[in-house]
Design a protein around this motif. Structure first.
Motif, PDB file in Angstrom:
ATOM      1  N   THR A 556       6.585  -7.628  -0.426  1.00 40.28           N
ATOM      2  CA  THR A 556       5.271  -7.434  -1.043  1.00 40.28           C
ATOM      3  C   THR A 556       4.821  -8.688  -1.764  1.00 40.28           C
ATOM      4  O   THR A 556       3.674  -9.124  -1.640  1.00 40.28           O
ATOM      5  N   LEU A 575       1.500  -5.232   4.967  1.00 43.44           N
ATOM      6  CA  LEU A 575       2.289  -4.253   4.238  1.00 43.44           C
ATOM      7  C   LEU A 575       2.072  -2.875   4.831  1.00 43.44           C
ATOM      8  O   LEU A 575       1.010  -2.578   5.380  1.00 43.44           O
ATOM      9  N   HIS A 579       6.252  -0.011   1.908  1.00 40.49           N
ATOM     10  CA  HIS A 579       6.136  -0.846   0.716  1.00 40.49           C
ATOM     11  C   HIS A 579       5.494  -0.061  -0.433  1.00 40.49           C
ATOM     12  O   HIS A 579       5.920  -0.173  -1.584  1.00 40.49           O
ATOM     13  N   VAL A 605      -1.726  -5.093  -5.141  1.00 38.54           N
ATOM     14  CA  VAL A 605      -1.576  -4.387  -3.874  1.00 38.54           C
ATOM     15  C   VAL A 605      -2.845  -3.608  -3.535  1.00 38.54           C
ATOM     16  O   VAL A 605      -3.317  -3.623  -2.401  1.00 38.54           O
ATOM     17  N   CYS A 609      -4.307  -4.932  -0.073  1.00 42.71           N
ATOM     18  CA  CYS A 609      -3.621  -4.203   1.000  1.00 42.71           C
ATOM     19  C   CYS A 609      -4.182  -2.792   1.171  1.00 42.71           C
ATOM     20  O   CYS A 609      -3.425  -1.815   1.137  1.00 42.71           O
TER      21      CYS A 609
END
Length: 792
Positions: A556, A575, A579, A605, A609
């Motif tokens: 990550t 990802l 994750h 994140v 992502c």
């Protein structure tokens, strides 16, 4: 099975400072008695002394092993010590004389390690590490500001060094490619964790078992095995690991030794543990019953441990009259290593809980239990000293308690934490303690002095300072030649607390939003994301992870680092839900007092992502874990505890990053659930930075309403929250402005889509917009308020 004593190897006449156990049948030990000894296994639980190596004329502090090579079918023993020479012995060594002597260091050689290809790395008090190949000097590693206490060969070309300057350095050949701060005391141990990274420690010795468990030895007479969810932060290779904390519930077993300190630990390929102790004995412990010592030897060892006399300051001061009797031992302990004191007649006994056998083990009789000889009482405990420290003119002095047997760095750190003072004062407080205690100690032995780095009993402070202004200290091994400690040790400044908004956007650093001359639609279309620079893997360094989790977290960080530095060329490997699941499990498992690095990781994140958490069920779990991390469902009161405020700030910034350009809200149920949860907090308990964060979330959702038609229940819920902020906000102009622009977006979309707001919302909005310029007499708020009124 628990670890039990397998063998006690007695031949050294002084402290065993280093051990290494490269095979199941070989142990090498080094001692202050100027020798090193090779021990060979004779049966399951016995070892015999095969060779005594005359390794130097003074104390031997380090030992390592080189694998077999031509001329040394059983490998080499490598030793280093105070005479500055590294000696290499081909095993078996009939005469005990070295085959090679490596000369180059100018002070005590205190650390050695070897790579599989035969490379040797050494560390010394001369502030350097040296790399040797084919028994010739290959590289000088120069860069540490103080003694190099520990070294680790990752392979023949990469090395790690730890120093009394509190840093770890990574070297590729002779080049220092990275320096890791983080320790607040000298780095004394490094250990490689296969396929994961490395561990480091300050006041302990460490080793790694074949199954990945960590073994630590320390100056509390114990060896501890940390299993499963380790009480030790682990980092991928190249990332710093801080020293061993005492996290509850994570120590699988504690092995008490009949000595002052366990100086060194090593592990065998078969999982056995080898220790070197201040009583001069090398010991082997095993979980395999066939390798346990005979029953009579096990009992004799337990009796030896129980017969020890323990100073009260090592266990904790207590009044004898307050202690329970032996019946207290009928209650099981709560964690491995827990110490309980009981009164048996006029004697105070200390017992330690052993989780492996589920019994209380007597570890000694406590002396000085009522504080005889102590000088002052502070907060219910007796101390040798309680200093008055003036930190601010006109303010009352602060109390600094200190025991002469205590590590001054520990006392100084406790003092700073208890009084909310910056850690940058650490060295100044330590110098104050050393100056005002003048080397005073407890105990009858003239050797019993406290190491200012470790609190050990072999480091004697001198009475006068050096010319450079730093203190001089006696050699911790001989009490003779001197070691000069730094006058100051650089301590990284603490990160500043979140600030109230100023003229700049607190998320991007850009200037504040500017309103359009005709409508709020144009400025409001750009959603706000939180600051996204400086992706630093060290953020995970508070508690341990299982190996698979650690791999996923490392991936990550790698992805985020590339995504942030190359936003137009994101990494090809995306990802996945795995994750996200790893982050969720850590959010759910780690204590909330230590969770903020994960909250910060989640913020990035969620921004970079979005496909990784697009599954509705996974997204719901992720959000629930974040709200849990912020203690959202606990009662709210003002002022918020600092850790809760920090976690809440990261939560709100994370959610602001969810609603970005490209996020579709057609299925508005999940968004409405998020807004409903956000509405549960009493707005007035939030700090200014939290209010701005909350307003940013609503602003970003309103931007989505300009590009797509929000479901009516969602649109109305959003409008209600925005109006609540505008009605409640009286001090934070930035939060009011962001909520105001969000209201403009909602009103504009309602007009364009011919979906008027409810009559209640329209009436409330008109009242708020009329009053808002009086509360915040800013041109931007006055202008936008007029524009929004025209849309209603």
């Amino acid at each position: 099975m628990p670890y039990k004593l397998s063998a006690s190897l007695s031949a050294h006449s002084s402290d065993v400072r280093a051990v290494v156990s490269p095979t199941d049948d070989l142990i090498l030990s080094a001692s202050r008695d100027t020798t090193a000894i090779a021990w060979a296994r004779t049966n399951n639980s016995s070892f015999a002394q095969t060779t005594t190596l005359h390794a130097g004329s003074r104390f031997i502090n380090a030992v390592a092993y080189l694998p077999p090579a031509p001329g040394a079918p059983e490998g080499y023993a490598v030793t280093g010590g105070q005479d500055t020479v590294i000696n290499v012995f081909a095993l078996p060594s009939a005469k005990g004389e070295p085959n090679f002597s490596l000369i180059g260091h100018t002070d005590n050689v205190c650390a050695l390690h070897t790579a599989e290809d035969g490379t040797i790395i050494s560390g010394s008090w001369d502030k350097t590490a040296k790399v040797w190949k084919d028994f010739q000097l290959l590289y000088d590693l120069v860069g540490h500001q103080q003694s190099v206490w520990t070294v680790l060969a990752i392979d023949g070309g990469q090395f790690l060094t730890g120093s009394a300057d509190n840093t770890i350095k990574l070297w590729k050949q002779h080049k220092n490619v990275r320096t890791y701060p983080g320790h607040t005391q000298a780095v004394r141990g490094l250990a490689l964790i296969t396929d994961i990274g490395f561990a480091s420690c300050s006041n302990d010795s460490i080793s790694v078992l074949p199954n990945g468990d960590i073994v630590s030895g320390g100056e509390d007479r114990t060896v501890r095995i940390w299993r499963g969810q380790l009480s030790l932060p682990l980092f991928p290779a190249g990332h710093i690991l801080t020293s061993l904390p005492n996290t509850e519930g994570e120590c699988a077993q504690t092995l008490v030794h009949p000595g002052i300190s366990v100086w060194t630990v090593s592990t065998m390929p078969n999982g056995d543990i080898v220790t070197g102790c201040s009583d001069g004995v090398v010991r082997v412990f095993s979980t395999e019953e066939q390798r346990w010592a005979p029953a009579d030897q096990l009992k004799a060892y337990d009796d030896l441990v129980a017969a020890q006399a323990l100073p009260a300051q090592q266990i904790g001061d207590v009044k004898k009259s307050d202690l329970p009797g032996p019946e207290a031992l009928e209650q099981p302990g709560k964690k491995a290593g827990e110490v309980k004191m009981i009164r048996r007649g006029e004697t105070v006994e200390a017992h330690q809980w052993d989780t492996a056998s589920a019994t209380w083990q007597k570890i000694g009789d406590v002396v000085d239990a009522v504080g005889s000889g102590r000088k002052q009482l502070y907060n219910g405990r007796e101390y040798d000293y309680v200093f008055d420290v003036d930190v601010q003119e006109g303010a009352p002095p602060l109390k600094l308690p200190y025991n002469a047997s205590e590590n001054p760095y520990t006392a100084a750190q406790r003092f700073l934490q208890n009084n909310d003072l910056p850690l940058s004062y650490l060295d100044e407080v330590v110098r104050f303690i050393e100056k005002n205690t003048a080397g005073a100690t407890l105990g009858s032995s003239g050797e019993q002095f406290a190491d200012p780095y470790t609190g050990a009993t072999r480091y004697q402070p001198a009475q006068t300072g050096g010319a450079a202004g730093g203190s001089e200290f006696m050699d911790p091994f001989t009490g003779a030649s001197r070691y000069r400690a730094p006058a100051t040790v650089a301590t990284p400044p603490l990160p500043p607390p979140p600030q109230a908004s100023t003229g700049n956007d607190p998320w991007t650093g850009a200037s504040r939003y500017s309103s359009s001359a005709t409508s709020p639609v144009s400025p409001a279309q750009t959603m706000q994301t939180t600051g996204l620079a400086n992706v630093i893997p060290v953020s995970t360094g508070y508690l341990a992870m299982y190996p698979q989790e650690l791999n996923l977290i490392e991936e990550t960080f790698t992805y985020l680092g590339q995504a942030v530095s190359h936003p137009l060329d994101p990494p090809s490997k995306k990802l996945t839900s795995n994750h996200i699941d790893a982050i969720i499990q850590l959010l759910e498992r780690w204590p909330q007092s230590q969770i903020f690095p994960l909250m910060d990781l989640s913020r990035l994140v969620l921004a970079f992502c979005p496909t990784a958490y697009s599954d509705p069920a996974l997204r719901s779990r992720f959000f629930a874990a974040l709200f849990h991390g912020a203690s959202w469902n606990e009662p709210w009161s003002s002022p918020l505890p600092k850790q809760r405020e920090t976690n809440t700030l990261f939560l709100l910034r994370s959610l602001a990053n969810v609603f970005q350009d490209g996020t579709t809200l057609k299925d508005g149920a999940w968004v409405q659930e998020v807004l409903k949860t956000l509405g549960e907090v009493p707005y007035t308990v939030l700090t200014n930075s939290l209010r701005v964060s909350l307003a940013t979330i609503l602003f970003n959702v309103s931007c989505s309403g300009l590009r797509e038609t929000l479901p009516t229940p969602l649109r109305d819920h959003l409008a209600g929250l925005v109006l609540e902020i505008l009605n409640s906000e009286k001090t934070e102009g930035e939060a009011a402005y962001r909520a105001l622009v969000a209201l403009g977006d909602i009103a504009y979309a309602a007009k364009e889509q011919q979906r008027p707001l409810t009559a209640e919302h329209q009436n409330t909005a008109k009242q708020v917009l009329s009053a808002l310029p009086s509360t915040f007499p800013e041109a931007r708020i006055r202008d936008v308020s007029k524009e929004v009124l025209t849309l209603l």
